[in-house]
Design a protein around this motif. Sequence first.
Motif, PDB file in Angstrom:
ATOM      1  N   MET A  30       0.857  -1.174   0.000  1.00 24.61           N
ATOM      2  CA  MET A  30       0.000   0.000   0.000  1.00 24.61           C
ATOM      3  C   MET A  30       0.897   1.229   0.000  1.00 24.61           C
ATOM      4  O   MET A  30       2.104   1.128   0.246  1.00 24.61           O
ATOM      5  CB  MET A  30      -0.917   0.025   1.230  1.00 24.61           C
ATOM      6  CG  MET A  30      -1.720  -1.242   1.444  1.00 24.61           C
ATOM      7  SD  MET A  30      -2.748  -1.183   2.937  1.00 24.61           S
ATOM      8  CE  MET A  30      -4.116  -0.182   2.358  1.00 24.61           C
ATOM      9  N   VAL A  31       0.298   2.392  -0.240  1.00 23.27           N
ATOM     10  CA  VAL A  31       1.035   3.646  -0.162  1.00 23.27           C
ATOM     11  C   VAL A  31       0.264   4.616   0.720  1.00 23.27           C
ATOM     12  O   VAL A  31      -0.910   4.893   0.478  1.00 23.27           O
ATOM     13  CB  VAL A  31       1.252   4.275  -1.560  1.00 23.27           C
ATOM     14  CG1 VAL A  31       1.771   5.709  -1.425  1.00 23.27           C
ATOM     15  CG2 VAL A  31       2.237   3.450  -2.377  1.00 23.27           C
ATOM     16  N   SER A  32       0.924   5.112   1.752  1.00 24.70           N
ATOM     17  CA  SER A  32       0.366   6.170   2.594  1.00 24.70           C
ATOM     18  C   SER A  32       0.853   7.495   2.025  1.00 24.70           C
ATOM     19  O   SER A  32       2.044   7.657   1.754  1.00 24.70           O
ATOM     20  CB  SER A  32       0.851   5.996   4.037  1.00 24.70           C
ATOM     21  OG  SER A  32       0.473   7.099   4.825  1.00 24.70           O
ATOM     22  N   PHE A  33      -0.069   8.439   1.818  1.00 26.64           N
ATOM     23  CA  PHE A  33       0.378   9.704   1.229  1.00 26.64           C
ATOM     24  C   PHE A  33      -0.356  10.901   1.810  1.00 26.64           C
ATOM     25  O   PHE A  33      -1.427  10.784   2.413  1.00 26.64           O
ATOM     26  CB  PHE A  33       0.260   9.663  -0.300  1.00 26.64           C
ATOM     27  CG  PHE A  33      -1.027  10.187  -0.877  1.00 26.64           C
ATOM     28  CD1 PHE A  33      -1.100  11.483  -1.392  1.00 26.64           C
ATOM     29  CD2 PHE A  33      -2.160   9.389  -0.945  1.00 26.64           C
ATOM     30  CE1 PHE A  33      -2.272  11.960  -1.945  1.00 26.64           C
ATOM     31  CE2 PHE A  33      -3.333   9.864  -1.507  1.00 26.64           C
ATOM     32  CZ  PHE A  33      -3.403  11.159  -2.010  1.00 26.64           C
ATOM     33  N   ASP A  34       0.253  12.070   1.601  1.00 26.49           N
ATOM     34  CA  ASP A  34      -0.297  13.322   2.108  1.00 26.49           C
ATOM     35  C   ASP A  34       0.131  14.455   1.189  1.00 26.49           C
ATOM     36  O   ASP A  34       1.236  14.436   0.626  1.00 26.49           O
ATOM     37  CB  ASP A  34       0.209  13.583   3.530  1.00 26.49           C
ATOM     38  CG  ASP A  34      -0.273  14.907   4.091  1.00 26.49           C
ATOM     39  OD1 ASP A  34      -1.472  15.012   4.413  1.00 26.49           O
ATOM     40  OD2 ASP A  34       0.533  15.848   4.182  1.00 26.49           O
ATOM     41  N   CYS A  35      -0.737  15.447   1.056  1.00 29.93           N
ATOM     42  CA  CYS A  35      -0.413  16.661   0.304  1.00 29.93           C
ATOM     43  C   CYS A  35      -0.451  17.856   1.245  1.00 29.93           C
ATOM     44  O   CYS A  35      -1.343  17.947   2.094  1.00 29.93           O
ATOM     45  CB  CYS A  35      -1.426  16.917  -0.810  1.00 29.93           C
ATOM     46  SG  CYS A  35      -1.520  15.659  -2.085  1.00 29.93           S
ATOM     47  N   ASP A 106       4.130   7.377 -10.714  1.00 27.74           N
ATOM     48  CA  ASP A 106       5.181   6.382 -10.946  1.00 27.74           C
ATOM     49  C   ASP A 106       5.531   5.664  -9.643  1.00 27.74           C
ATOM     50  O   ASP A 106       5.866   4.472  -9.650  1.00 27.74           O
ATOM     51  CB  ASP A 106       6.430   7.056 -11.524  1.00 27.74           C
ATOM     52  CG  ASP A 106       6.219   7.570 -12.944  1.00 27.74           C
ATOM     53  OD1 ASP A 106       5.281   7.095 -13.624  1.00 27.74           O
ATOM     54  OD2 ASP A 106       6.976   8.468 -13.367  1.00 27.74           O
ATOM     55  N   PHE A 107       5.460   6.387  -8.540  1.00 28.56           N
ATOM     56  CA  PHE A 107       5.780   5.804  -7.235  1.00 28.56           C
ATOM     57  C   PHE A 107       4.665   4.871  -6.748  1.00 28.56           C
ATOM     58  O   PHE A 107       4.935   3.774  -6.253  1.00 28.56           O
ATOM     59  CB  PHE A 107       6.002   6.921  -6.208  1.00 28.56           C
ATOM     60  CG  PHE A 107       6.325   6.433  -4.826  1.00 28.56           C
ATOM     61  CD1 PHE A 107       7.612   6.018  -4.493  1.00 28.56           C
ATOM     62  CD2 PHE A 107       5.341   6.386  -3.842  1.00 28.56           C
ATOM     63  CE1 PHE A 107       7.913   5.565  -3.209  1.00 28.56           C
ATOM     64  CE2 PHE A 107       5.632   5.931  -2.557  1.00 28.56           C
ATOM     65  CZ  PHE A 107       6.913   5.524  -2.239  1.00 28.56           C
ATOM     66  N   THR A 108       3.426   5.286  -6.899  1.00 30.05           N
ATOM     67  CA  THR A 108       2.311   4.516  -6.347  1.00 30.05           C
ATOM     68  C   THR A 108       1.880   3.354  -7.234  1.00 30.05           C
ATOM     69  O   THR A 108       1.501   2.289  -6.738  1.00 30.05           O
ATOM     70  CB  THR A 108       1.077   5.407  -6.120  1.00 30.05           C
ATOM     71  OG1 THR A 108       0.636   5.943  -7.374  1.00 30.05           O
ATOM     72  CG2 THR A 108       1.395   6.543  -5.178  1.00 30.05           C
ATOM     73  N   GLY A 109       1.931   3.544  -8.558  1.00 33.11           N
ATOM     74  CA  GLY A 109       1.362   2.523  -9.435  1.00 33.11           C
ATOM     75  C   GLY A 109      -0.083   2.283  -9.060  1.00 33.11           C
ATOM     76  O   GLY A 109      -0.824   3.216  -8.736  1.00 33.11           O
ATOM     77  N   GLY A 110      -0.492   1.027  -9.034  1.00 35.24           N
ATOM     78  CA  GLY A 110      -1.872   0.700  -8.699  1.00 35.24           C
ATOM     79  C   GLY A 110      -2.080   0.330  -7.244  1.00 35.24           C
ATOM     80  O   GLY A 110      -3.133  -0.219  -6.885  1.00 35.24           O
ATOM     81  N   ARG A 111      -1.104   0.620  -6.394  1.00 37.41           N
ATOM     82  CA  ARG A 111      -1.214   0.255  -4.979  1.00 37.41           C
ATOM     83  C   ARG A 111      -2.369   0.978  -4.295  1.00 37.41           C
ATOM     84  O   ARG A 111      -2.671   2.121  -4.621  1.00 37.41           O
ATOM     85  CB  ARG A 111       0.097   0.565  -4.244  1.00 37.41           C
ATOM     86  CG  ARG A 111       1.267  -0.270  -4.705  1.00 37.41           C
ATOM     87  CD  ARG A 111       2.582   0.229  -4.112  1.00 37.41           C
ATOM     88  NE  ARG A 111       3.711  -0.586  -4.582  1.00 37.41           N
ATOM     89  CZ  ARG A 111       4.313  -0.407  -5.749  1.00 37.41           C
ATOM     90  NH1 ARG A 111       3.897   0.560  -6.570  1.00 37.41           N
ATOM     91  NH2 ARG A 111       5.306  -1.189  -6.110  1.00 37.41           N
ATOM     92  N   SER A 112      -2.961   0.323  -3.324  1.00 40.23           N
ATOM     93  CA  SER A 112      -4.009   0.950  -2.523  1.00 40.23           C
ATOM     94  C   SER A 112      -3.424   2.143  -1.778  1.00 40.23           C
ATOM     95  O   SER A 112      -2.267   2.116  -1.350  1.00 40.23           O
ATOM     96  CB  SER A 112      -4.584  -0.050  -1.514  1.00 40.23           C
ATOM     97  OG  SER A 112      -5.234  -1.111  -2.176  1.00 40.23           O
ATOM     98  N   LEU A 113      -4.240   3.182  -1.616  1.00 40.71           N
ATOM     99  CA  LEU A 113      -3.799   4.402  -0.955  1.00 40.71           C
ATOM    100  C   LEU A 113      -4.385   4.492   0.445  1.00 40.71           C
ATOM    101  O   LEU A 113      -5.539   4.126   0.679  1.00 40.71           O
ATOM    102  CB  LEU A 113      -4.238   5.622  -1.774  1.00 40.71           C
ATOM    103  CG  LEU A 113      -3.719   5.681  -3.214  1.00 40.71           C
ATOM    104  CD1 LEU A 113      -4.317   6.878  -3.933  1.00 40.71           C
ATOM    105  CD2 LEU A 113      -2.188   5.745  -3.241  1.00 40.71           C
TER     106      LEU A 113
END
Length: 203
Positions: A30-35, A106-113
Motif C-alpha cells: 500500500m502507499v500512505s500519502f499526504d499533500c 510512478d511511485f504509487t502505481g496501482g497500490r491501494s492508498l
Amino acid sequence: MFERFFRNRERKKLTEPAYDVLYETHPDEMVSFDCETTSLDVKEAEIISIGAVKIRGRKILTSESFYVLVKPEGMMEAANVTIHGLRPKDLSDGIPVEDAIRQFLDFTGGRSLVGYYLEYDVAMINKFLKPMLGIKLPNPQTDVSSLYYRQEVTRTIHNAYIDLRMATMVKKLGIPDLPRHDALNDSINVAMMYLALQARSRR
C-alpha cells in the motif's frame, strides 16, 4: 460487479497508455500519502508538496519513500505558511505540479492508498490528474480516520464524542508522533496509525 464496471469504463478514458499500470493490483503493498496545499478549499488550493511511503505487509518502508516540492502558481495564504512552514522562497526550486503528479503516479502505481481524511488529498490530486490523463485516481482507498471512528464506536459509550484529530489518534494508538504538517512525516504517521489500527482489530 458494479464497481468493476465503472472502473473499466473509467479506464477507457485514460489518454496515456503508459499509465495503465495504475490499474494493476499490488495485494501485498500500500502507499500512505499526504499533500500540503496553499488552502483547504480544493477549488482554490494548489499543491505545494506531496509525501508518500510504502507499506509492505506489516512494515513501513521508509527507505522507499517519496517527497517532492511543488512551485505554486498563485499566492499562498499566510495562515497556511504558519502551519506547514513552507515559504514562497522555499518553493522557488519546486517543480511544476504536473511533473510532481507524474512522479507520484510512478511511485504509487496501482497500490491501494492510505491517508488521514484521504478524500481531501485525493481530490487535490484528481483536480490536476483529470485534465492530464482523463481519469481520476483509480486506486483503492482507505481512510484511517474512518477506520479509527468505526473501532472507537464499538469501544465507547453510545453517542459519546469521538475525537478524530490526528494528535489524539496518535496518542490513543500509542505510536510515535513525528512533527506534523510535513507531507512525508504525515505519511509515515498515517502508515503507523494504519498498522496500529490493523493490529488492534486483530485483538
